[in-house]
Design a protein around this motif. Sequence first.
Motif, PDB file in Angstrom:
ATOM      1  N   VAL A  89       0.872  -1.174   0.000  1.00  0.00           N
ATOM      2  CA  VAL A  89       0.000   0.000   0.000  1.00  0.00           C
ATOM      3  C   VAL A  89       0.913   1.229   0.000  1.00  0.00           C
ATOM      4  O   VAL A  89       1.737   1.402   0.896  1.00  0.00           O
ATOM      5  N   GLU A  90       0.768   2.041  -1.064  1.00  0.00           N
ATOM      6  CA  GLU A  90       1.634   3.212  -1.225  1.00  0.00           C
ATOM      7  C   GLU A  90       0.943   4.475  -0.705  1.00  0.00           C
ATOM      8  O   GLU A  90      -0.244   4.676  -0.934  1.00  0.00           O
ATOM      9  N   TYR A  91       1.748   5.325  -0.059  1.00  0.00           N
ATOM     10  CA  TYR A  91       1.245   6.581   0.501  1.00  0.00           C
ATOM     11  C   TYR A  91       2.195   7.716   0.175  1.00  0.00           C
ATOM     12  O   TYR A  91       3.384   7.500  -0.044  1.00  0.00           O
ATOM     13  N   ILE A  94      -2.030   6.513  -2.008  1.00  0.00           N
ATOM     14  CA  ILE A  94      -2.051   6.777  -3.459  1.00  0.00           C
ATOM     15  C   ILE A  94      -2.424   5.554  -4.291  1.00  0.00           C
ATOM     16  O   ILE A  94      -3.147   5.677  -5.255  1.00  0.00           O
ATOM     17  N   GLU A  95      -1.934   4.376  -3.935  1.00  0.00           N
ATOM     18  CA  GLU A  95      -2.348   3.198  -4.700  1.00  0.00           C
ATOM     19  C   GLU A  95      -1.919   1.940  -3.966  1.00  0.00           C
ATOM     20  O   GLU A  95      -1.109   1.984  -3.042  1.00  0.00           O
ATOM     21  N   MET A  96      -2.480   0.806  -4.419  1.00  0.00           N
ATOM     22  CA  MET A  96      -2.010  -0.470  -3.904  1.00  0.00           C
ATOM     23  C   MET A  96      -1.447  -1.274  -5.061  1.00  0.00           C
ATOM     24  O   MET A  96      -2.082  -1.400  -6.110  1.00  0.00           O
ATOM     25  N   ASN A  97      -0.252  -1.823  -4.872  1.00  0.00           N
ATOM     26  CA  ASN A  97       0.345  -2.715  -5.867  1.00  0.00           C
ATOM     27  C   ASN A  97       0.114  -4.150  -5.412  1.00  0.00           C
ATOM     28  O   ASN A  97       0.578  -4.562  -4.349  1.00  0.00           O
ATOM     29  N   THR A  98      -0.626  -4.899  -6.243  1.00  0.00           N
ATOM     30  CA  THR A  98      -1.081  -6.244  -5.844  1.00  0.00           C
ATOM     31  C   THR A  98      -0.108  -7.325  -6.309  1.00  0.00           C
ATOM     32  O   THR A  98      -0.490  -8.267  -6.988  1.00  0.00           O
TER      33      THR A  98
HETATM   34 MG    MG Z   1       3.165   3.669  -7.463  1.00  0.00          MG
END
Ligand code: MG
Length: 454
Positions: A274-276, A288-292
């Motif tokens: 989980v990116e912040y 900002i987004e989640m990389n799965t």
């Molecule tokens: Mg990213």
Amino acid sequence: MPIKKLLIANRGEIAVRIIRAAQELGIATVQVHSEADADALPAQLADEAVSIGPPQAAKSYLNAQAVLDAARQTGADAVHPGYGFLAESAEFAGAVADAGLVFVGPSAHAITLMGDKAAARHAAQDAGVPTVPGSAERIEGVEQVKAIAAEIGYPIMIKAAAGGGGRGIRIAANAEEVAALVPQASAEALSAFGDGGLYVEKVIERARHVEVQILGDGENVVHLFERECSLQRRRQKVWEEAPAASVPDNVRAKLCSSAVALAEAVNYSGAGTVEYLYDDATDKFYFIEMNTRIQVEHPVTEAITGIDLVREMILIAGGKKLDITQDAIARRGHAIEVRINAEDPSNGFMPFPGVIGNMRLPGGPGVRFDSMLYPGYAIPPFYDSLLAKLIVWGDDRDHAIARLSRALGELDIEGVKTTKPLFCALAKDGAVQEGSVHTRWLEGWLEDNASRLT
Ligand code: MG
Ligand code: ADP
Ligand code: ADP
């Protein structure tokens, strides 16, 4: 059911990394490769290697049918997608499952929820995770964007809903720029990602990029603390570390538990991030987004926690329940990873394919070198330029930086230019040593220093 034979649907250093984890688990390996990678290290190390098409990724590594055919031919019972390529394709994850195979990653449903970055913002808000002020949904046109910007304030970021790899992002400073950039960004997103959908966010100035590693088994989720990746060029990470240099303990606890809440809300299974953005002036953080998928920079987390993330994701995909509790996950010391790319930093980071000559690799305490290199290896011009990742661990951040300098001094790769000079210079830089850099710092630094990076 535990996996017996794993097909690796990727290339380069991450394919090598996955083969190593599988071998240690006694799992047989099948490496699929393009015609350009027939001699590459993953094909050499795997038990079996199968060609799936021409060099162009669109005809090989992105050809889901060719990958599934190779799995059937070889009797593989699982597919590991690595990062990039098909790793975040819900359609591929679904097709793997429909073929009766195990996808080493989350469900197609979880990938769908998180893969649309505009929809993921919704999921985050529903789970009580703060997001960057911006559009509630995908945007519908220029006038709507202007109205949103009037509320949240300029500058704003126009982002592709299907974006990734730092691409498909534009910054607008005023309404005129919105009018020009929205159609441009949409056209570009359509050609790059097959989806022209956009959303907008307020630009968080002087932000840090901080991300939380999680592991889930479909029911329970644990976190493995955070990484900081604020040293970026063109919104792509070049240097990553764990723990974050900038995050105080009280913020760390909130950040990590919010990532767990979000992953639990989507019944997450496998490894994810989980990116912040973190604003150290206000102590606020924003999803900002989640990389799965597994991320390029996962080794720094492995270095501080002692947990083998790729091994865990394979075991979880094979049906193992998380047997590790949050209390049992401790961190120790500080780790840094730098991305050694075949690029010339003194010439605009121009890709520099070529043939590897002699190599001297770094070693000693606290040093790890993940790569697909060997002397005589011809770097194909078709793929991204990551050659190797140098990961160092030290008792604390200063020790890790000293070790990085020492290990870079040992590293010598003949035959191509690499990003090594960039990291030698950064390790000596006062702002980097202080840990005070934000996500746009490196671009300014490069304007003054890039020509000297030889
Ligand atoms: Mg990213
Ligand atoms: P991470 O979040 O793990 O740092 P990156 O954003 O650097 O990931 O991307 C991971 C890898 O996937 C990189 O090698 C990048 O070039 C590649 N990549 C990212 N997006 C795409 C895409 N849409 N298609 C193919 N490869 C991609
Ligand atoms: P990608 O899917 O390409 O990785 P991200 O949404 O993760 O895209 O953004 C990539 C990078 O762009 C971030 O790491 C950060 O440096 C920068 N960025 C993204 N959103 C914002 C924002 N709202 N304000 C400031 N910087 C941002």
